[in-house]
Design a protein around this motif. Structure first.
Motif, PDB file in Angstrom:
ATOM      1  N   LEU A  55      -5.831  -4.538   3.237  1.00 56.21           N
ATOM      2  CA  LEU A  55      -6.078  -5.237   1.972  1.00 56.21           C
ATOM      3  C   LEU A  55      -5.855  -6.729   2.116  1.00 56.21           C
ATOM      4  CD1 LEU A  55      -3.224  -4.862  -0.659  1.00 56.21           C
ATOM      5  CD2 LEU A  55      -2.960  -3.975   1.628  1.00 56.21           C
ATOM      6  N   HIS A  56      -6.509  -7.450   1.209  1.00 55.86           N
ATOM      7  CA  HIS A  56      -6.394  -8.904   1.147  1.00 55.86           C
ATOM      8  C   HIS A  56      -6.808  -9.571   2.460  1.00 55.86           C
ATOM      9  CE1 HIS A  56      -3.199  -8.613  -2.309  1.00 55.86           C
ATOM     10  NE2 HIS A  56      -4.410  -8.192  -2.656  1.00 55.86           N
ATOM     11  N   ARG A 145       2.073  -8.241 -17.684  1.00 57.37           N
ATOM     12  CA  ARG A 145       0.713  -7.988 -17.238  1.00 57.37           C
ATOM     13  C   ARG A 145      -0.237  -7.602 -18.371  1.00 57.37           C
ATOM     14  NH1 ARG A 145       1.079  -5.059 -11.406  1.00 57.37           N
ATOM     15  NH2 ARG A 145      -1.033  -5.900 -11.306  1.00 57.37           N
ATOM     16  N   LYS A 179      -5.985   1.821 -12.331  1.00 53.85           N
ATOM     17  CA  LYS A 179      -4.548   1.681 -12.117  1.00 53.85           C
ATOM     18  C   LYS A 179      -3.903   1.255 -13.423  1.00 53.85           C
ATOM     19  CE  LYS A 179      -4.764  -3.145 -10.642  1.00 53.85           C
ATOM     20  NZ  LYS A 179      -4.704  -4.123  -9.574  1.00 53.85           N
ATOM     21  N   HIS A 180      -2.629   1.333 -13.594  1.00 52.62           N
ATOM     22  CA  HIS A 180      -1.673   1.912 -12.671  1.00 52.62           C
ATOM     23  C   HIS A 180      -1.264   3.221 -13.282  1.00 52.62           C
ATOM     24  CE1 HIS A 180      -1.531  -2.483 -12.383  1.00 52.62           C
ATOM     25  NE2 HIS A 180      -1.300  -2.333 -11.112  1.00 52.62           N
ATOM     26  N   TYR A 184       2.529   2.553 -17.008  1.00 56.66           N
ATOM     27  CA  TYR A 184       3.208   1.392 -16.406  1.00 56.66           C
ATOM     28  C   TYR A 184       3.495   0.288 -17.429  1.00 56.66           C
ATOM     29  CZ  TYR A 184       3.295  -2.624 -13.054  1.00 56.66           C
ATOM     30  OH  TYR A 184       3.587  -3.759 -12.338  1.00 56.66           O
ATOM     31  N   MET A 223      -4.669   4.099  -8.350  1.00 58.93           N
ATOM     32  CA  MET A 223      -3.425   3.544  -7.784  1.00 58.93           C
ATOM     33  C   MET A 223      -2.255   3.987  -8.657  1.00 58.93           C
ATOM     34  SD  MET A 223      -2.370  -0.457  -7.188  1.00 58.93           S
ATOM     35  CE  MET A 223      -3.851  -0.872  -6.291  1.00 58.93           C
ATOM     36  N   TYR A 226       4.270   1.372 -10.201  1.00 56.69           N
ATOM     37  CA  TYR A 226       5.567   1.117  -9.572  1.00 56.69           C
ATOM     38  C   TYR A 226       6.676   1.970 -10.187  1.00 56.69           C
ATOM     39  CZ  TYR A 226       4.331  -3.299  -7.210  1.00 56.69           C
ATOM     40  OH  TYR A 226       3.822  -4.253  -6.380  1.00 56.69           O
ATOM     41  N   ASP A 258       1.093   1.965  -4.977  1.00 54.19           N
ATOM     42  CA  ASP A 258       1.114   0.512  -5.118  1.00 54.19           C
ATOM     43  C   ASP A 258       1.947  -0.056  -3.957  1.00 54.19           C
ATOM     44  OD1 ASP A 258       0.759  -2.074  -6.013  1.00 54.19           O
ATOM     45  OD2 ASP A 258       1.350  -1.686  -8.075  1.00 54.19           O
ATOM     46  N   TRP A 259       2.010  -1.357  -3.913  1.00 52.09           N
ATOM     47  CA  TRP A 259       2.614  -2.134  -2.821  1.00 52.09           C
ATOM     48  C   TRP A 259       4.054  -1.651  -2.500  1.00 52.09           C
ATOM     49  CZ3 TRP A 259       0.079  -6.635  -0.871  1.00 52.09           C
ATOM     50  CH2 TRP A 259       0.861  -7.483  -0.087  1.00 52.09           C
ATOM     51  N   MET A 291       0.107   2.104   0.477  1.00 56.65           N
ATOM     52  CA  MET A 291      -0.138   0.656   0.579  1.00 56.65           C
ATOM     53  C   MET A 291       1.064  -0.012   1.239  1.00 56.65           C
ATOM     54  SD  MET A 291      -0.889  -2.158  -2.412  1.00 56.65           S
ATOM     55  CE  MET A 291      -2.335  -1.396  -3.086  1.00 56.65           C
ATOM     56  N   TRP A 393      -4.434 -13.923 -10.893  1.00 59.01           N
ATOM     57  CA  TRP A 393      -5.285 -13.245  -9.909  1.00 59.01           C
ATOM     58  C   TRP A 393      -6.524 -14.044  -9.512  1.00 59.01           C
ATOM     59  CZ3 TRP A 393      -3.160  -9.625  -7.167  1.00 59.01           C
ATOM     60  CH2 TRP A 393      -2.213  -8.768  -7.717  1.00 59.01           C
ATOM     61  N   GLU A 461       2.813 -10.176 -12.571  1.00 62.91           N
ATOM     62  CA  GLU A 461       3.811  -9.254 -12.055  1.00 62.91           C
ATOM     63  C   GLU A 461       5.176  -9.926 -12.024  1.00 62.91           C
ATOM     64  OE1 GLU A 461       1.945  -7.575  -8.563  1.00 62.91           O
ATOM     65  OE2 GLU A 461       3.844  -6.607  -8.070  1.00 62.91           O
TER      66      GLU A 461
HETATM   67  C1  NOJ Z   1       0.700  -4.878  -6.719  1.00 61.47           C
HETATM   68  C2  NOJ Z   1       0.037  -4.735  -8.052  1.00 61.47           C
HETATM   69  O1  NOJ Z   1       0.870  -4.003  -8.922  1.00 61.47           O
HETATM   70  C3  NOJ Z   1      -1.326  -4.073  -7.972  1.00 61.47           C
HETATM   71  O2  NOJ Z   1      -1.930  -4.154  -9.231  1.00 61.47           O
HETATM   72  C4  NOJ Z   1      -2.164  -4.720  -6.914  1.00 61.47           C
HETATM   73  O3  NOJ Z   1      -3.445  -4.158  -6.873  1.00 61.47           O
HETATM   74  C5  NOJ Z   1      -1.460  -4.547  -5.567  1.00 61.47           C
HETATM   75  N1  NOJ Z   1      -0.162  -5.185  -5.617  1.00 61.47           N
HETATM   76  C6  NOJ Z   1      -2.247  -5.148  -4.418  1.00 61.47           C
HETATM   77  O4  NOJ Z   1      -2.202  -6.521  -4.501  1.00 61.47           O
END
Ligand code: NOJ
Length: 698
Positions: A55-56, A145, A179-180, A184, A223, A226, A258-259, A291, A393, A461
């Protein structure tokens, strides 16, 4: 995904592939990695090993990594990106309004088109997967968020969520990620990642329906959140991930955590002693991909050898990931995409969405200005701040903070838009305030466009707020301007609803823009000028005081007037509010039959006429209430809406078909049912102007 594929061929291809894979190769398919988390060196090691996803990854690294894996004959990795409102992490791509802003349009068609455009820009970079849409509900305005949501209402969120998913997955070369999952946004105290104190009944009634709609619309990935629900981390919940998501909703895509959720369950939630147990719980609960959390890979290899994860479970998880890769055509060589990043067509679409996403909350007749020749003063830092106009974002904020980047995509702030529409010679700009509490010297003028709001770092976040007040210095500046200027038009550029009572007292008009994106400032100036009539309506309620949170409209009834002794009753602005320059009149609202029977429907219909001086659009809202029910049900529930464009003087008919399942509740046994008896249906322009009809489900 709705792409037609031969299911049998797909499953036998996957079975064959799995039968040839080693244990390590299988587990690698479930590992997602970002350089940001594991560092450059480890990232490239995972490329060499053949991890299933990254990712990214943008720029030169992406084709380089893809080529390396292709040359080594690895299974193609799926690349993911946070394309949250446009492919905005790529500087140069179209930056659409934030999800919350876009939701004000109540226009699923435009939202779907935005999905198509964004997917095409994402695919231009060779990326196959976007971590969008957010289907959390914005019911606690303190939560950081809220800007990422489609607002507070499960029905509206579900409709817009399904539309954007259809758009994202239409071309068949990119997948969405709803998501999420789950609840959440409702974390205790609005605190990101904390526990959500809800029962399974409430989960099913409020939070699950938007995900069901997204799945039915063909969403290929989900996804996890958290947080935890009632003490169980969602990532470890077999009930949510397998029994509800797979067995009940029939989801056949794949689930990603998630991360670093694996580490969070060890270090923060403290439900597992090490990443080994946490990884095992994660995969056994029903997650398919992890992730980051690089310990996941060695842990699961070991766990399969130890028997803590069965070969069958592992194969199921791998199958879920490979199935989506197959549907995406990743095993074929013909994935070609024309470069559409920042395309002219997308700019036009962005403009159309920005226009429909503006909500006029107050207007004492000052708007529209109609080619005013007065000198107009434009005040406020947010009139020129691109970061706040874009919102969270974007390439400014992710994956690394880079606030000094020069935007290569369109960046119409209010000031830029005003210059285009009114001509620079007729304007002056005065910063007025900053986000350090200062007020600067103010010039007088006849008409002032005062841009207030928040800073993008007040959202996002881990950026929750205990209150949603507009900063004191901004209010003080507004009060001083009130004394200096004849007309005051306030534009709110903010990630979430902010308290507006003092803004209202000191202004003639208020435009709520939230984070309106790259064409936002231009659309705002055009609206001020009267080039079009505003049609947006709030997808979220705005209270008078922070202590009134939660203030969503579809609350359960009690009997003490829903009022605090130390604040005005009700909300300052309700869900569904929004003014127009023109005037709509409703007539002949009726229902086709007073009795609704199983398997049948009734039709609610009416007529609407544009009796004002502008062409414009009205959003007709339909709510219901169960008159007597076995469990307490909300005072009102949205169950339909229509956006209708009417030329000046034009009349159109509208109708809604209501089936028994549209009037359902979740009973004490957690079953979704429609109970026999009376229902009220409410039709009209907003919660304060509704015609009531009665029907009976017999
Ligand atoms: C954390 C975020 O909660 C989620 O929305 C995001 O897609 C992932 N990180 C990846 O950046």
């Amino acid at each position: 995904m709705n792409k037609k594929i031969d299911t049998e061929k797909c499953e036998s291809f996957i079975d064959d592939l799995i039968s040839k894979m080693t244990l390590e190769q299988k587990v690698l398919q479930l590992q997602q990695v970002s350089a940001n988390c594991v560092g450059e060196k480890k990232f490239w090691e995972f490329v060499d090993k053949g991890a299933g996803s990254f990712l990214h990854v943008l720029g030169k690294d992406l084709p380089k990594a893809k080529k390396k894996m292709k040359n080594a004959d690895k299974i193609p990795a799926i690349y993911g990106i946070d394309a949250i409102h446009g492919h905005a992490l790529h500087n140069g791509a179209t930056v659409f309004p934030s999800q919350l802003s876009m939701a004000c349009s109540w226009n699923p068609k435009l939202v779907e088109e935005m999905g198509v455009a964004t997917a095409s820009e994402v695919a231009s970079d060779g990326i196959e997967w976007m971590f969008s849409p957010v289907l959390c509900l914005g019911r606690d305005l303190r939560w950081g968020r809220v800007d990422e949501t489609f607002g507070e209402d499960p029905y509206l969120v579900g409709e817009l969520g399904a539309a954007i998913v259809r758009g994202y997955e239409k071309a068949g070369n990119v997948i969405a990620c709803a998501k999420h999952y789950l609840g959440y946004g409702e974390a205790t105290g609005g605190m990101d990642s904390y526990d959500t104190e809800v029962t399974e009944r409430k989960i099913r009634e409020v939070f699950l329906p938007p995900f069901k709609k997204a799945i039915d619309a063909g969403c290929s990935s989900i996804m996890t959140a958290y947080g935890s629900i009632d003490g169980t981390p969602i990532t470890a919940s077999h009930r949510l991930m397998t029994e509800i998501l797979r067995d009940e909703l029939g989801f056949d895509g794949f689930v990603v955590t998630d991360w670093c959720n694996v580490e969070h369950m060890v270090n923060d939630q403290k439900v597992f002693p090490s990443n080994y147990e946490s990884s095992v719980a994660c995969i056994n609960a029903g997650n398919d991909m992890c992730m980051n959390s690089p310990d996941f890979y060695p842990s699961i290899v070991k766990a399969v050898k130890n028997g803590d994860v069965t070969e069958e479970t592992l194969n199921d998880r791998v199958r879920n990931v490979l199935r989506v890769k197959y549907r995406l055509g990743m095993f074929e060589n013909n994935r070609k995409q024309r470069n559409t990043i920042g395309a002219e067509k997308h700019k036009k679409l962005n403009h159309a969405i920005a226009k429909e996403s503006l909500v006029l909350l107050e207007n004492n007749g000052v708007l529209p200005l109609k080619k005013s020749t007065d000198k107009i003063g434009v005040y406020g830092l947010n009139a020129t701040d691109v970061h706040n106009t874009y919102g969270d974002w974007t390439f400014y904020t992710h994956p690394d903070l880079n606030l000094n980047a020069t935007p290569l995509s369109e960046a119409y702030t209010v000031w830029e838009g005003m210059k285009v529409v009114f001509g620079e010679g007729n304007l002056f700009y005065n910063q007025g305030y900053d986000f350090n509490g200062n007020i600067f010297e103010l010039q007088a003028c006849d008409t002032a466009v005062v841009v207030l709001g928040d800073h993008f770092t007040h959202n996002g976040e881990c950026h929750d707020r205990q209150g949603i007040e507009v900063e004191k210095n901004q209010i003080e500046m507004l009060k001083r301007l009130r004394k200096l200027c004849k007309n005051i038009i306030v534009v709110m550029i903010c990630g979430k609803p902010l308290l507006l009572d003092e803004v209202k007292e000191n202004s003639d008009a208020i435009i709520m823009a939230f984070n309106p994106g790259g064409r936002g400032g231009l659309a705002i100036a055009e609206m001020i000028n009267g080039d079009f009539s505003p049609s947006g309506k709030l997808p979220i309620s705005i209270p008078h005081r922070s202590g009134q949170i939660p203030c969503y409209y579809n609350r359960l009834p009690g009997w003490h007037a829903w009022k605090y002794v130390d604040s005005p009753a009700g909300n300052a602005y309700d869900f569904g509010d929004g003014l127009s320059y023109t005037k709509f009149d409703y007539a002949e609202i009726k229902v086709s039959s007073k009795k609704l029977r199983e398997g049948k429907s009734v039709t609610v219909s009416g007529r609407i006429t544009n009796n004002g001086d502008y062409d414009g659009a009205e959003i007709v809202q339909l709510y219901y209430r169960d008159v007597v029910s076995s469990v307490i049900t909300p005072v009102k529930n949205l169950c339909g809406f229509r956006k209708i464009f009417l030329k000046k003087g034009e009349t159109k008919n509208f109708s809604f078909k209501i089936k028994p399942e549209d009037l359902s509740l979740v009973n004490a046994n957690c079953e979704r049912v429609t109970e026999k008896g009376k229902f009220q249906l409410f039709v009209g322009a907003n919660l304060k102007n509704l015609t009531v009809l009665e029907i009976e489900y017999v």
